[in-house]
Design a protein around this motif. Structure first.
Motif, short mmCIF file in Angstrom:
data_model
loop_
_atom_site.label_atom_id
_atom_site.label_comp_id
_atom_site.label_asym_id
_atom_site.label_seq_id
_atom_site.Cartn_x
_atom_site.Cartn_y
_atom_site.Cartn_z
N ARG A 41 0.84 -1.19 0.00
CA ARG A 41 0.00 0.00 0.00
C ARG A 41 0.88 1.23 0.00
O ARG A 41 1.89 1.28 0.71
N ASP A 64 -3.86 7.61 -1.97
CA ASP A 64 -3.52 6.22 -1.64
C ASP A 64 -3.59 5.34 -2.89
O ASP A 64 -4.46 5.52 -3.74
N VAL A 66 -2.41 1.04 -4.36
CA VAL A 66 -2.13 -0.31 -3.88
C VAL A 66 -1.80 -1.21 -5.05
O VAL A 66 -2.26 -0.98 -6.18
N ALA A 144 -6.65 1.07 2.65
CA ALA A 144 -5.53 1.81 3.27
C ALA A 144 -5.57 1.72 4.80
O ALA A 144 -4.61 2.10 5.46
N VAL A 216 -8.70 -4.47 -4.27
CA VAL A 216 -8.36 -5.27 -3.08
C VAL A 216 -9.63 -5.94 -2.56
O VAL A 216 -10.63 -5.27 -2.28
N TRP A 260 -5.53 -8.92 -5.04
CA TRP A 260 -5.50 -7.64 -5.75
C TRP A 260 -5.93 -8.01 -7.18
O TRP A 260 -5.18 -8.66 -7.90
#
Ligand SMILES: [Zn+2]
Length: 275
Positions: A41, A64, A66, A144, A216, A260
């Motif tokens: 992340r 944010d 990822v 996050a 995610v 993911w």
């Protein structure tokens, strides 16, 4: 307190991306273990353009982002960040190789080791539902947050194990198995939108998939009871149902998975370590 893993481990430090001594360059803070099967992340300036291995990552409003790394990845990856002001940074990221266990499970009914032809269409339908739930790319930023264990108990199966079922080698197991009594409540590890809630998939029985944003997702297998429906918005800690042994299971446990998009990752890496 379990050790937090906020800073890169496994050979690379945050300084690699922070470009120490060059404040005008792009910066990103990364969180996660730098190993195969990891979820990383990151956070940078909102509005930055970030790509991982050439794949553009959508940022949240707070900057944010990822990405995940395959369980068998060997080569380094490239993370590229272009700030709104024009500065760019591109760095290779290396991921430590892991040694996965071999797990033998005997005594399974044969229909779960070599599914009979009459259930193949059902399995295909199940896989389509699962694949669609894991394809979601929602704007939520739940990913996050700090993940909590959905249930706590002895870990009886780990990520990446080569599985030998009734003596037949199968593909690796990508879940974390937590053995607890049937009926024990399962809690959402962070906030989520329910992406799938199916009470009778062939291999996994009662199965829920939660969407935590930006690809995610976490999955909950073999459940005895499901308390949520698709579209429900959950807060961290909300109960989604109960532990069971439905589908291909030899006893009550939660098989917990992290993805993911379609990449299968190690859920055990995003929660506090257990002894
Ligand atoms: Zn499992």
């Amino acid at each position: 307190m379990p050790a937090r893993r906020d800073i890169l481990t496994g050979g690379l430090s945050l300084a690699v991306l922070a470009a120490v001594g060059a404040p005008a360059r792009a910066e990103a803070a990364l969180r996660g273990d730098f190993v195969q099967g990891t979820l990383i992340r990151g956070k940078t300036e909102p509005g930055a353009a970030v790509s991982f291995d050439g794949r553009k990552l959508k940022l949240t409003e707070t900057g944010d982002f990822v990405f995940g790394v395959a369980y068998d990845r060997k080569e380094p990856a490239a993370l590229k960040i272009a700030l709104p002001g024009g500065e760019t940074e591109e760095k290779p990221l290396a991921f430590a190789l892991r040694e996965y266990k071999v797990q033998r499970i005997d005594g399974l009914p044969d229909k779960f080791v070599e599914p009979p032809p009459e259930v193949l269409a059902r399995i295909e339908r199940d896989n389509k539902l699962i694949g669609a739930a894991r394809s979601r790319d929602s704007d939520e930023a739940f990913f996050a947050d700090d993940f909590a264990w959905p249930v706590k108990g002895p870990i009886t199966g780990v990520y990446g194990s080569q599985r030998i079922l009734n003596g037949v080698p199968k593909r690796p197991h990508f879940g974390v198995d937590i053995a607890v009594a049937e009926g024990k409540p399962i809690a959402s590890p962070v906030g989520a939108i329910v992406a799938m809630a199916e009470d009778d998939l062939y291999f996994t029985g009662g199965t829920v998939i939660l969407d935590h944003g930006r690809g995610v997702s976490t999955s909950y297998l073999h459940m005895s009871r499901i308390d949520v429906k698709v579209g429900d918005r959950l807060a961290k800690g909300d109960v989604i149902g109960a532990v069971g042994k439905t589908g291909r299971a030899t006893g009550p446990h939660l098989c917990w998975r992290l993805n993911w998009f379609q990449e299968r990752l190690d859920a055990g890496l995003v929660v506090p370590k257990v002894g």
